[in-house]
Design a protein around this motif. Sequence first.
Motif, PDB file in Angstrom:
ATOM      1  N   LEU A  64     -23.402  -5.532  -0.341  1.00 20.62           N
ATOM      2  CA  LEU A  64     -24.744  -5.929   0.091  1.00 20.62           C
ATOM      3  C   LEU A  64     -25.247  -5.020   1.214  1.00 20.62           C
ATOM      4  O   LEU A  64     -26.425  -4.645   1.239  1.00 20.62           O
ATOM      5  N   SER A  85     -28.847  -3.486   0.099  1.00 21.93           N
ATOM      6  CA  SER A  85     -29.888  -4.492   0.287  1.00 21.93           C
ATOM      7  C   SER A  85     -30.383  -4.511   1.731  1.00 21.93           C
ATOM      8  O   SER A  85     -29.941  -3.729   2.572  1.00 21.93           O
ATOM      9  N   HIS A 133     -29.831  -6.935   3.685  1.00 26.45           N
ATOM     10  CA  HIS A 133     -28.892  -7.755   4.455  1.00 26.45           C
ATOM     11  C   HIS A 133     -27.902  -6.878   5.236  1.00 26.45           C
ATOM     12  O   HIS A 133     -27.554  -5.787   4.814  1.00 26.45           O
ATOM     13  N   LYS A 176     -26.040 -13.063  -1.207  1.00 28.99           N
ATOM     14  CA  LYS A 176     -25.932 -13.359   0.226  1.00 28.99           C
ATOM     15  C   LYS A 176     -25.713 -14.851   0.446  1.00 28.99           C
ATOM     16  O   LYS A 176     -24.897 -15.268   1.294  1.00 28.99           O
ATOM     17  N   HIS A 206     -29.793  -9.896  -4.802  1.00 30.18           N
ATOM     18  CA  HIS A 206     -29.187  -9.694  -3.479  1.00 30.18           C
ATOM     19  C   HIS A 206     -29.192 -10.980  -2.663  1.00 30.18           C
ATOM     20  O   HIS A 206     -28.194 -11.315  -2.007  1.00 30.18           O
ATOM     21  N   HIS A 265     -19.603  -8.178   1.216  1.00 25.16           N
ATOM     22  CA  HIS A 265     -20.345  -7.820   2.426  1.00 25.16           C
ATOM     23  C   HIS A 265     -20.716  -6.339   2.403  1.00 25.16           C
ATOM     24  O   HIS A 265     -21.876  -5.962   2.662  1.00 25.16           O
TER      25      HIS A 265
END
Length: 202
Positions: free
Chosen positions: A30, A34, A36, A6, A2, A27
């Motif tokens: 993730l 994750s 993020h 990123k 991940h 985007h």
Amino acid sequence: CHDRLKKLLDDDARAPRFDADWRKALHEWLMLRSRHFRDDLVVAAAAARFDGSYVLGKEALEALARLDPGKAEPVLRQLSAGEEPRVRALALGLLLDRVAAAGKSDEAVALRQDLEALLFDGAAPGWARDFAFDALARCPRPDREAWVLSCFRDASLAGFRDGSYTFHPLCGAIRTDPDHWIPIVAALVGNADRAVHDAAVG
């Protein structure tokens, strides 16, 4: 993995190599999987709505509940108090998962009652009834198996529709754990209650 993805996305923001669709897809990937873009996930989950055929934001809401239960709880409580029955059922089910895991038995009972009211309301939309059944069937409690089997007596749960979608919630329960459920359901074939027999065969 991940963090590397990123970084790739951050590098592309400084020196673009990929198109906008690729950046948007990464985007979102993730965000749903994750740590993020958590703030973006909260916004996407809170915006869950029924668009006429599907609950947009369903994946975001489920991801937030899985990845960050603390941030998910106020979102789930707000949506579970809403008037749109499909979104409400989805939020109630995810909230039930949280309170049951936390051992809040009194609140879990209240949430199950709300979900059962939706499930057994023949006038409720199919998506709402299906979300309600899924949540109730997966909720860990001593009488879970007996409750699922009791649903075989309700002919309305054999199948119902919502727009172009058809739902068979009892089949869905069996698919989640076929080794456990198939022998139990097979024993219902030939039951004196025609609705139970038909649901078991279906």
